[in-house]
Design a protein around this motif. Structure first.
Motif, PDB file in Angstrom:
ATOM      1  N   LYS A  50       0.838  -1.205   0.000  1.00  0.00           N
ATOM      2  CA  LYS A  50       0.000   0.000   0.000  1.00  0.00           C
ATOM      3  C   LYS A  50       0.867   1.246   0.000  1.00  0.00           C
ATOM      4  O   LYS A  50       1.867   1.320   0.697  1.00  0.00           O
ATOM      5  CB  LYS A  50      -0.932   0.000   1.207  1.00  0.00           C
ATOM      6  CG  LYS A  50      -1.952  -1.084   1.120  1.00  0.00           C
ATOM      7  CD  LYS A  50      -2.947  -1.000   2.234  1.00  0.00           C
ATOM      8  CE  LYS A  50      -3.954  -2.117   2.083  1.00  0.00           C
ATOM      9  NZ  LYS A  50      -4.983  -2.075   3.083  1.00  0.00           N
ATOM     10  N   TYR A  51       0.453   2.208  -0.806  1.00  0.00           N
ATOM     11  CA  TYR A  51       1.139   3.493  -0.852  1.00  0.00           C
ATOM     12  C   TYR A  51       0.972   4.130   0.522  1.00  0.00           C
ATOM     13  O   TYR A  51      -0.147   4.300   0.997  1.00  0.00           O
ATOM     14  CB  TYR A  51       0.493   4.382  -1.909  1.00  0.00           C
ATOM     15  CG  TYR A  51       1.409   5.427  -2.482  1.00  0.00           C
ATOM     16  CD1 TYR A  51       1.953   5.263  -3.740  1.00  0.00           C
ATOM     17  CD2 TYR A  51       1.709   6.589  -1.775  1.00  0.00           C
ATOM     18  CE1 TYR A  51       2.785   6.230  -4.293  1.00  0.00           C
ATOM     19  CE2 TYR A  51       2.541   7.552  -2.315  1.00  0.00           C
ATOM     20  CZ  TYR A  51       3.070   7.377  -3.581  1.00  0.00           C
ATOM     21  OH  TYR A  51       3.901   8.325  -4.115  1.00  0.00           O
ATOM     22  N   PRO A  52       2.044   4.455   1.204  1.00  0.00           N
ATOM     23  CA  PRO A  52       1.917   5.024   2.555  1.00  0.00           C
ATOM     24  C   PRO A  52       1.110   6.328   2.547  1.00  0.00           C
ATOM     25  O   PRO A  52       1.390   7.239   1.762  1.00  0.00           O
ATOM     26  CB  PRO A  52       3.366   5.286   2.966  1.00  0.00           C
ATOM     27  CG  PRO A  52       4.167   4.339   2.123  1.00  0.00           C
ATOM     28  CD  PRO A  52       3.435   4.263   0.815  1.00  0.00           C
ATOM     29  N   VAL A  53       0.115   6.376   3.393  1.00  0.00           N
ATOM     30  CA  VAL A  53      -0.787   7.527   3.446  1.00  0.00           C
ATOM     31  C   VAL A  53      -0.021   8.824   3.709  1.00  0.00           C
ATOM     32  O   VAL A  53      -0.294   9.845   3.088  1.00  0.00           O
ATOM     33  CB  VAL A  53      -1.892   7.309   4.508  1.00  0.00           C
ATOM     34  CG1 VAL A  53      -2.732   8.551   4.682  1.00  0.00           C
ATOM     35  CG2 VAL A  53      -2.745   6.121   4.123  1.00  0.00           C
ATOM     36  N   GLU A  54       0.993   8.751   4.612  1.00  0.00           N
ATOM     37  CA  GLU A  54       1.737   9.977   4.925  1.00  0.00           C
ATOM     38  C   GLU A  54       2.501  10.503   3.705  1.00  0.00           C
ATOM     39  O   GLU A  54       2.644  11.716   3.541  1.00  0.00           O
ATOM     40  CB  GLU A  54       2.687   9.771   6.113  1.00  0.00           C
ATOM     41  CG  GLU A  54       3.809   8.765   5.891  1.00  0.00           C
ATOM     42  CD  GLU A  54       3.454   7.311   6.182  1.00  0.00           C
ATOM     43  OE1 GLU A  54       4.377   6.480   6.181  1.00  0.00           O
ATOM     44  OE2 GLU A  54       2.266   6.996   6.388  1.00  0.00           O
ATOM     45  N   LEU A  55       2.949   9.613   2.837  1.00  0.00           N
ATOM     46  CA  LEU A  55       3.622  10.055   1.607  1.00  0.00           C
ATOM     47  C   LEU A  55       2.612  10.653   0.633  1.00  0.00           C
ATOM     48  O   LEU A  55       2.884  11.666  -0.005  1.00  0.00           O
ATOM     49  CB  LEU A  55       4.360   8.896   0.940  1.00  0.00           C
ATOM     50  CG  LEU A  55       5.504   8.252   1.702  1.00  0.00           C
ATOM     51  CD1 LEU A  55       6.141   7.151   0.873  1.00  0.00           C
ATOM     52  CD2 LEU A  55       6.546   9.282   2.104  1.00  0.00           C
ATOM     53  N   ALA A  56       1.453  10.011   0.510  1.00  0.00           N
ATOM     54  CA  ALA A  56       0.418  10.508  -0.397  1.00  0.00           C
ATOM     55  C   ALA A  56      -0.065  11.891   0.020  1.00  0.00           C
ATOM     56  O   ALA A  56      -0.186  12.793  -0.816  1.00  0.00           O
ATOM     57  CB  ALA A  56      -0.758   9.534  -0.439  1.00  0.00           C
ATOM     58  N   ARG A  57      -0.299  12.073   1.301  1.00  0.00           N
ATOM     59  CA  ARG A  57      -0.763  13.376   1.787  1.00  0.00           C
ATOM     60  C   ARG A  57       0.259  14.471   1.539  1.00  0.00           C
ATOM     61  O   ARG A  57      -0.103  15.622   1.311  1.00  0.00           O
ATOM     62  CB  ARG A  57      -1.083  13.303   3.272  1.00  0.00           C
ATOM     63  CG  ARG A  57      -2.351  12.563   3.551  1.00  0.00           C
ATOM     64  CD  ARG A  57      -2.750  12.648   5.009  1.00  0.00           C
ATOM     65  NE  ARG A  57      -4.008  11.950   5.192  1.00  0.00           N
ATOM     66  CZ  ARG A  57      -4.306  11.226   6.237  1.00  0.00           C
ATOM     67  NH1 ARG A  57      -3.444  11.077   7.215  1.00  0.00           N
ATOM     68  NH2 ARG A  57      -5.479  10.626   6.320  1.00  0.00           N
ATOM     69  N   SER A  58       1.538  14.102   1.567  1.00  0.00           N
ATOM     70  CA  SER A  58       2.613  15.079   1.333  1.00  0.00           C
ATOM     71  C   SER A  58       2.968  15.193  -0.144  1.00  0.00           C
ATOM     72  O   SER A  58       3.822  15.998  -0.506  1.00  0.00           O
ATOM     73  CB  SER A  58       3.866  14.681   2.117  1.00  0.00           C
ATOM     74  OG  SER A  58       3.578  14.614   3.488  1.00  0.00           O
ATOM     75  N   GLY A  59       2.349  14.365  -0.978  1.00  0.00           N
ATOM     76  CA  GLY A  59       2.638  14.396  -2.405  1.00  0.00           C
ATOM     77  C   GLY A  59       4.011  13.856  -2.749  1.00  0.00           C
ATOM     78  O   GLY A  59       4.579  14.187  -3.789  1.00  0.00           O
ATOM     79  N   ILE A  60       4.566  12.999  -1.886  1.00  0.00           N
ATOM     80  CA  ILE A  60       5.912  12.476  -2.106  1.00  0.00           C
ATOM     81  C   ILE A  60       5.848  11.253  -3.005  1.00  0.00           C
ATOM     82  O   ILE A  60       5.115  10.305  -2.753  1.00  0.00           O
ATOM     83  CB  ILE A  60       6.598  12.119  -0.773  1.00  0.00           C
ATOM     84  CG1 ILE A  60       6.778  13.393   0.051  1.00  0.00           C
ATOM     85  CG2 ILE A  60       7.940  11.434  -1.013  1.00  0.00           C
ATOM     86  CD1 ILE A  60       7.296  13.163   1.443  1.00  0.00           C
ATOM     87  N   ARG A  61       6.629  11.307  -4.074  1.00  0.00           N
ATOM     88  CA  ARG A  61       6.773  10.176  -4.984  1.00  0.00           C
ATOM     89  C   ARG A  61       8.235  10.051  -5.354  1.00  0.00           C
ATOM     90  O   ARG A  61       8.998  11.001  -5.224  1.00  0.00           O
ATOM     91  CB  ARG A  61       5.900  10.364  -6.216  1.00  0.00           C
ATOM     92  CG  ARG A  61       6.175  11.654  -6.944  1.00  0.00           C
ATOM     93  CD  ARG A  61       5.197  11.926  -8.037  1.00  0.00           C
ATOM     94  NE  ARG A  61       4.518  13.175  -7.723  1.00  0.00           N
ATOM     95  CZ  ARG A  61       3.399  13.566  -8.260  1.00  0.00           C
ATOM     96  NH1 ARG A  61       2.804  12.818  -9.136  1.00  0.00           N
ATOM     97  NH2 ARG A  61       2.850  14.696  -7.928  1.00  0.00           N
ATOM     98  N   GLY A  62       8.654   8.890  -5.767  1.00  0.00           N
ATOM     99  CA  GLY A  62      10.049   8.680  -6.105  1.00  0.00           C
ATOM    100  C   GLY A  62      10.400   7.218  -5.996  1.00  0.00           C
ATOM    101  O   GLY A  62       9.564   6.347  -6.243  1.00  0.00           O
ATOM    102  N   CYS A  63      11.642   6.945  -5.621  1.00  0.00           N
ATOM    103  CA  CYS A  63      12.082   5.554  -5.531  1.00  0.00           C
ATOM    104  C   CYS A  63      13.021   5.366  -4.352  1.00  0.00           C
ATOM    105  O   CYS A  63      13.615   6.321  -3.855  1.00  0.00           O
ATOM    106  CB  CYS A  63      12.761   5.116  -6.825  1.00  0.00           C
ATOM    107  SG  CYS A  63      14.211   6.083  -7.234  1.00  0.00           S
ATOM    108  N   ALA A  64      13.136   4.126  -3.939  1.00  0.00           N
ATOM    109  CA  ALA A  64      14.067   3.757  -2.876  1.00  0.00           C
ATOM    110  C   ALA A  64      14.651   2.397  -3.224  1.00  0.00           C
ATOM    111  O   ALA A  64      13.956   1.528  -3.742  1.00  0.00           O
ATOM    112  CB  ALA A  64      13.352   3.698  -1.528  1.00  0.00           C
ATOM    113  N   VAL A  65      15.938   2.254  -2.960  1.00  0.00           N
ATOM    114  CA  VAL A  65      16.614   0.976  -3.161  1.00  0.00           C
ATOM    115  C   VAL A  65      17.051   0.490  -1.790  1.00  0.00           C
ATOM    116  O   VAL A  65      17.718   1.225  -1.056  1.00  0.00           O
ATOM    117  CB  VAL A  65      17.827   1.113  -4.117  1.00  0.00           C
ATOM    118  CG1 VAL A  65      18.544  -0.229  -4.262  1.00  0.00           C
ATOM    119  CG2 VAL A  65      17.383   1.647  -5.477  1.00  0.00           C
ATOM    120  N   LEU A  66      16.635  -0.725  -1.450  1.00  0.00           N
ATOM    121  CA  LEU A  66      16.931  -1.279  -0.136  1.00  0.00           C
ATOM    122  C   LEU A  66      17.596  -2.640  -0.265  1.00  0.00           C
ATOM    123  O   LEU A  66      17.226  -3.449  -1.107  1.00  0.00           O
ATOM    124  CB  LEU A  66      15.646  -1.429   0.671  1.00  0.00           C
ATOM    125  CG  LEU A  66      14.920  -0.116   0.907  1.00  0.00           C
ATOM    126  CD1 LEU A  66      13.650  -0.073   0.101  1.00  0.00           C
ATOM    127  CD2 LEU A  66      14.622   0.070   2.353  1.00  0.00           C
TER     128      LEU A  66
END
Length: 146
Positions: A50-66
Motif C-alpha cells: 500500500k502506498y503510505p498515506v503519509e507520503l500521499a498526503r505530502s505528495g511524495i513520490r520517487g524511488c528507494a533501493v533497499l
C-alpha cells in the motif's frame, strides 16, 4: 514472481483537501535490482504494497533501493537504505513497509537458508486514472534512482 518485476499494481487513495475528497491514483512497483532465475524466498503476501498515506498526503513520490536479508525462518532483517529519491522520508517509509513483509520458500525442494536481496520500490502518483499512474510508474522504473 521471480522475474525482474516482482509486483505491479495500484492503490487508490483518497486524500481530504478542504471540505471535499480528491482521488489520487497511485502505483507501487517492486523490482529486483539483481534478478536471477532462482530465489530461495518469495513474499508470502503477493498483494500490492500500500502506498503510505503519509507520503500521499505530502505528495511524495520517487524511488528507494533497499538491501536486506531474508532469514532462514523467512523474516526480513538488516534492512539498509541504499538510495532514496527525492527524500529520506521515502526511504524510511520503504524500510517500515519492508520490515513487515514475511517470506515463504520459493521451492519445496531443498532446505531453506538466509538470502541477501536488493529491491527497488517505485512510488508514483498522479494522472486521471489508475492506468495513467501505472504507466507513469513503468516509465519511472527505467530511470536511475539517484
Amino acid at each position: 514472481m521471480k522475474n525482474l518485476l516482482a509486483l505491479i499494481t495500484f492503490v487508490l487513495i483518497s486524500v481530504s483537501t478542504s471540505s471535499e475528497a480528491k482521488n489520487i491514483y497511485a502505483d507501487v512497483q517492486v523490482t529486483d535490482v539483481t534478478p536471477k532465475s532462482e530465489y530461495i524466498w518469495e513474499r508470502a503476501n503477493q498483494n500490492t504494497p500500500k502506498y503510505p498515506v503519509e507520503l500521499a498526503r505530502s505528495g511524495i513520490r520517487g524511488c528507494a533501493v533497499l538491501s536486506f536479508n531474508v532469514s532462514d525462518s523467512g523474516e526480513t532483517e538488516n534492512i539498509e537504505i541504499l538510495k532514496s529519491v527525492p527524500k529520506k522520508q521515502l526511504g524510511k517509509a520503504s524500510r517500515k513497509m519492508l520490515k513487515k513483509w514475511k517470506w515463504v520458500p520459493a521451492s519445496t525442494v531443498g532446505e531453506t537458508q538466509s538470502e541477501k536481496r536488493t529491491l527497488r520500490l517505485d512510488f508514483c502518483m498522479g494522472g486521471e486514472s489508475t492506468e495513467q499512474a501505472q504507466n507513469a510508474c513503468k516509465q519511472q522504473t527505467k530511470l536511475a534512482c539517484n
